[in-house]
Scaffold this motif. Sequence first.
Motif, PDB file in Angstrom:
ATOM      1  N   GLY A   1     -25.788  17.669 -41.371  1.00  0.00           N
ATOM      2  CA  GLY A   1     -24.566  16.884 -41.474  1.00  0.00           C
ATOM      3  C   GLY A   1     -23.640  17.406 -42.546  1.00  0.00           C
ATOM      4  O   GLY A   1     -22.440  17.579 -42.335  1.00  0.00           O
ATOM      5  N   SER A   2     -24.200  17.684 -43.714  1.00  0.00           N
ATOM      6  CA  SER A   2     -23.394  18.186 -44.830  1.00  0.00           C
ATOM      7  C   SER A   2     -22.842  19.582 -44.546  1.00  0.00           C
ATOM      8  O   SER A   2     -21.688  19.883 -44.856  1.00  0.00           O
ATOM      9  N   MET A   3     -23.653  20.443 -43.929  1.00  0.00           N
ATOM     10  CA  MET A   3     -23.192  21.788 -43.611  1.00  0.00           C
ATOM     11  C   MET A   3     -22.063  21.760 -42.577  1.00  0.00           C
ATOM     12  O   MET A   3     -21.071  22.484 -42.703  1.00  0.00           O
ATOM     13  N   LEU A   4     -22.204  20.905 -41.553  1.00  0.00           N
ATOM     14  CA  LEU A   4     -21.147  20.790 -40.546  1.00  0.00           C
ATOM     15  C   LEU A   4     -19.867  20.232 -41.165  1.00  0.00           C
ATOM     16  O   LEU A   4     -18.758  20.657 -40.814  1.00  0.00           O
ATOM     17  N   PHE A   5     -20.017  19.292 -42.073  1.00  0.00           N
ATOM     18  CA  PHE A   5     -18.879  18.736 -42.813  1.00  0.00           C
ATOM     19  C   PHE A   5     -18.150  19.869 -43.532  1.00  0.00           C
ATOM     20  O   PHE A   5     -16.915  20.001 -43.450  1.00  0.00           O
ATOM     21  N   MET A   6     -18.905  20.715 -44.232  1.00  0.00           N
ATOM     22  CA  MET A   6     -18.303  21.825 -44.956  1.00  0.00           C
ATOM     23  C   MET A   6     -17.603  22.798 -44.003  1.00  0.00           C
ATOM     24  O   MET A   6     -16.452  23.196 -44.231  1.00  0.00           O
ATOM     25  N   ILE A   7     -18.287  23.164 -42.931  1.00  0.00           N
ATOM     26  CA  ILE A   7     -17.716  24.114 -41.962  1.00  0.00           C
ATOM     27  C   ILE A   7     -16.425  23.571 -41.367  1.00  0.00           C
ATOM     28  O   ILE A   7     -15.469  24.315 -41.124  1.00  0.00           O
ATOM     29  N   SER A   8     -16.377  22.248 -41.152  1.00  0.00           N
ATOM     30  CA  SER A   8     -15.178  21.640 -40.543  1.00  0.00           C
ATOM     31  C   SER A   8     -13.940  21.886 -41.395  1.00  0.00           C
ATOM     32  O   SER A   8     -12.833  22.059 -40.872  1.00  0.00           O
ATOM     33  N   ASP A   9     -14.116  21.910 -42.713  1.00  0.00           N
ATOM     34  CA  ASP A   9     -12.956  22.116 -43.579  1.00  0.00           C
ATOM     35  C   ASP A   9     -12.473  23.558 -43.574  1.00  0.00           C
ATOM     36  O   ASP A   9     -11.295  23.826 -43.823  1.00  0.00           O
ATOM     37  N   TYR A  10     -13.359  24.483 -43.284  1.00  0.00           N
ATOM     38  CA  TYR A  10     -12.913  25.864 -43.111  1.00  0.00           C
ATOM     39  C   TYR A  10     -12.117  25.996 -41.801  1.00  0.00           C
ATOM     40  O   TYR A  10     -11.162  26.768 -41.725  1.00  0.00           O
ATOM     41  N   PHE A  11     -12.518  25.209 -40.797  1.00  0.00           N
ATOM     42  CA  PHE A  11     -11.748  25.187 -39.546  1.00  0.00           C
ATOM     43  C   PHE A  11     -10.375  24.545 -39.748  1.00  0.00           C
ATOM     44  O   PHE A  11      -9.379  25.011 -39.191  1.00  0.00           O
ATOM     45  N   ILE A  12     -10.322  23.466 -40.549  1.00  0.00           N
ATOM     46  CA  ILE A  12      -9.021  22.817 -40.749  1.00  0.00           C
ATOM     47  C   ILE A  12      -8.101  23.718 -41.552  1.00  0.00           C
ATOM     48  O   ILE A  12      -6.880  23.727 -41.342  1.00  0.00           O
ATOM     49  N   ALA A  13      -8.665  24.515 -42.470  1.00  0.00           N
ATOM     50  CA  ALA A  13      -7.847  25.480 -43.201  1.00  0.00           C
ATOM     51  C   ALA A  13      -7.299  26.530 -42.242  1.00  0.00           C
ATOM     52  O   ALA A  13      -6.123  26.918 -42.321  1.00  0.00           O
ATOM     53  N   TRP A  14      -8.139  26.989 -41.315  1.00  0.00           N
ATOM     54  CA  TRP A  14      -7.719  27.955 -40.296  1.00  0.00           C
ATOM     55  C   TRP A  14      -6.589  27.366 -39.457  1.00  0.00           C
ATOM     56  O   TRP A  14      -5.563  28.011 -39.207  1.00  0.00           O
ATOM     57  N   HIS A  15      -6.773  26.117 -39.033  1.00  0.00           N
ATOM     58  CA  HIS A  15      -5.777  25.485 -38.173  1.00  0.00           C
ATOM     59  C   HIS A  15      -4.461  25.239 -38.914  1.00  0.00           C
ATOM     60  O   HIS A  15      -3.385  25.571 -38.409  1.00  0.00           O
ATOM     61  N   ASN A  16      -4.540  24.669 -40.106  1.00  0.00           N
ATOM     62  CA  ASN A  16      -3.321  24.279 -40.824  1.00  0.00           C
ATOM     63  C   ASN A  16      -2.560  25.461 -41.411  1.00  0.00           C
ATOM     64  O   ASN A  16      -1.332  25.428 -41.489  1.00  0.00           O
ATOM     65  N   PHE A  17      -3.290  26.484 -41.818  1.00  0.00           N
ATOM     66  CA  PHE A  17      -2.656  27.559 -42.572  1.00  0.00           C
ATOM     67  C   PHE A  17      -2.599  28.897 -41.841  1.00  0.00           C
ATOM     68  O   PHE A  17      -2.111  29.876 -42.397  1.00  0.00           O
ATOM     69  N   ARG A  18      -3.080  28.918 -40.588  1.00  0.00           N
ATOM     70  CA  ARG A  18      -2.980  30.162 -39.824  1.00  0.00           C
ATOM     71  C   ARG A  18      -2.485  29.941 -38.400  1.00  0.00           C
ATOM     72  O   ARG A  18      -1.592  30.653 -37.945  1.00  0.00           O
ATOM     73  N   ASP A  19      -3.052  28.970 -37.710  1.00  0.00           N
ATOM     74  CA  ASP A  19      -2.756  28.818 -36.280  1.00  0.00           C
ATOM     75  C   ASP A  19      -2.652  27.343 -35.916  1.00  0.00           C
ATOM     76  O   ASP A  19      -3.592  26.747 -35.381  1.00  0.00           O
ATOM     77  N   LYS A  20      -1.518  26.727 -36.215  1.00  0.00           N
ATOM     78  CA  LYS A  20      -1.330  25.292 -36.008  1.00  0.00           C
ATOM     79  C   LYS A  20      -1.389  24.863 -34.547  1.00  0.00           C
ATOM     80  O   LYS A  20      -1.603  23.690 -34.257  1.00  0.00           O
ATOM     81  N   TYR A  21      -1.177  25.791 -33.641  1.00  0.00           N
ATOM     82  CA  TYR A  21      -1.087  25.420 -32.224  1.00  0.00           C
ATOM     83  C   TYR A  21      -2.348  25.775 -31.440  1.00  0.00           C
ATOM     84  O   TYR A  21      -2.358  25.709 -30.215  1.00  0.00           O
ATOM     85  N   ASN A  22      -3.409  26.130 -32.142  1.00  0.00           N
ATOM     86  CA  ASN A  22      -4.661  26.481 -31.489  1.00  0.00           C
ATOM     87  C   ASN A  22      -5.508  25.215 -31.317  1.00  0.00           C
ATOM     88  O   ASN A  22      -6.120  24.727 -32.256  1.00  0.00           O
ATOM     89  N   LYS A  23      -5.538  24.687 -30.101  1.00  0.00           N
ATOM     90  CA  LYS A  23      -6.260  23.442 -29.845  1.00  0.00           C
ATOM     91  C   LYS A  23      -7.769  23.618 -29.993  1.00  0.00           C
ATOM     92  O   LYS A  23      -8.473  22.674 -30.386  1.00  0.00           O
ATOM     93  N   ALA A  24      -8.263  24.803 -29.683  1.00  0.00           N
ATOM     94  CA  ALA A  24      -9.702  25.044 -29.786  1.00  0.00           C
ATOM     95  C   ALA A  24     -10.174  24.924 -31.235  1.00  0.00           C
ATOM     96  O   ALA A  24     -11.216  24.306 -31.511  1.00  0.00           O
ATOM     97  N   ILE A  25      -9.408  25.489 -32.174  1.00  0.00           N
ATOM     98  CA  ILE A  25      -9.774  25.419 -33.586  1.00  0.00           C
ATOM     99  C   ILE A  25      -9.709  23.976 -34.078  1.00  0.00           C
ATOM    100  O   ILE A  25     -10.570  23.519 -34.834  1.00  0.00           O
ATOM    101  N   LEU A  26      -8.692  23.248 -33.637  1.00  0.00           N
ATOM    102  CA  LEU A  26      -8.561  21.844 -34.030  1.00  0.00           C
ATOM    103  C   LEU A  26      -9.743  21.032 -33.526  1.00  0.00           C
ATOM    104  O   LEU A  26     -10.303  20.199 -34.248  1.00  0.00           O
ATOM    105  N   ARG A  27     -10.178  21.284 -32.300  1.00  0.00           N
ATOM    106  CA  ARG A  27     -11.327  20.562 -31.747  1.00  0.00           C
ATOM    107  C   ARG A  27     -12.622  20.971 -32.425  1.00  0.00           C
ATOM    108  O   ARG A  27     -13.529  20.144 -32.599  1.00  0.00           O
TER     109      ARG A  27
END
Length: 238
Positions: free
Chosen positions: A190-216
């Motif tokens: 649970g904690s590891m997935l929580f951490m990984i999710s924030d790396y995905f949100i950084a990817w989405h917000n700061f690199r590819d805002k329109y990538n639905k796959a990364i957001l999901r």
Amino acid sequence: MVLPTYSIIFAVAYICVMISYFFSETSGNFKRRAINKITLASMFWFYALIEMIRLGGFSTLYFMLFIGITFSYWGDIWLLWDFTKGGIVFAVGNVIIAGFIVAYMTQLGVPFLSYWWALILIGLFVGLFIILYKKGFYKHLKPPFVYAFVPYILSVSAHGCLSLVLIFVTSSLVKGNPQFATQLAFLFFGSMLFMISDYFIAWHNFRDKYNKAILRLNSGTYFTGLLLIVLSFTLFLK
């Protein structure tokens, strides 16, 4: 069976709501997205609250974990309207969860010398983020916001890496105890997935805002992580 039937029923219902969120968050309909997300966040928080009440957890160390989860809940709500304020609330929760893991290892009699190397892991994750930023991967992440976001990444990496260390240092304690092993596995994943999710949100917000796959992927890893963490409450408090 380690988990009781009601926990399994809750998990199935939660997963169904989470799957619906994969579509509502990319629908362009803010009201639909907000209702779906608040419902999902409320589910994990109320499950933790009910288990705390049912099993008398408010007088135990696990109250600290519950407070961390509560900050995650409010962080989810704030993020709908304000990314910065939501991030601050989440960061406080991350620090509390990391503190809980350290306190839990202390309670189990694990000395700091057995898990000091968690600091190296945390440094590696944060260092990787900084390197990617320096290389231009996060092309939309600009000063001064970057100076606030790096400490946030540090906070979430702290509890993710500490949970990894927790698995290693308690491996000899879980032998012959499937409930304890499951409890630690839920907290770890649970904690590891929580951490990984924030790396995905950084990817989405700061690199590819329109990538639905990364957001999901962000939502999927985060909400699955919270599901595992709150299910561990049932096992922590027995």
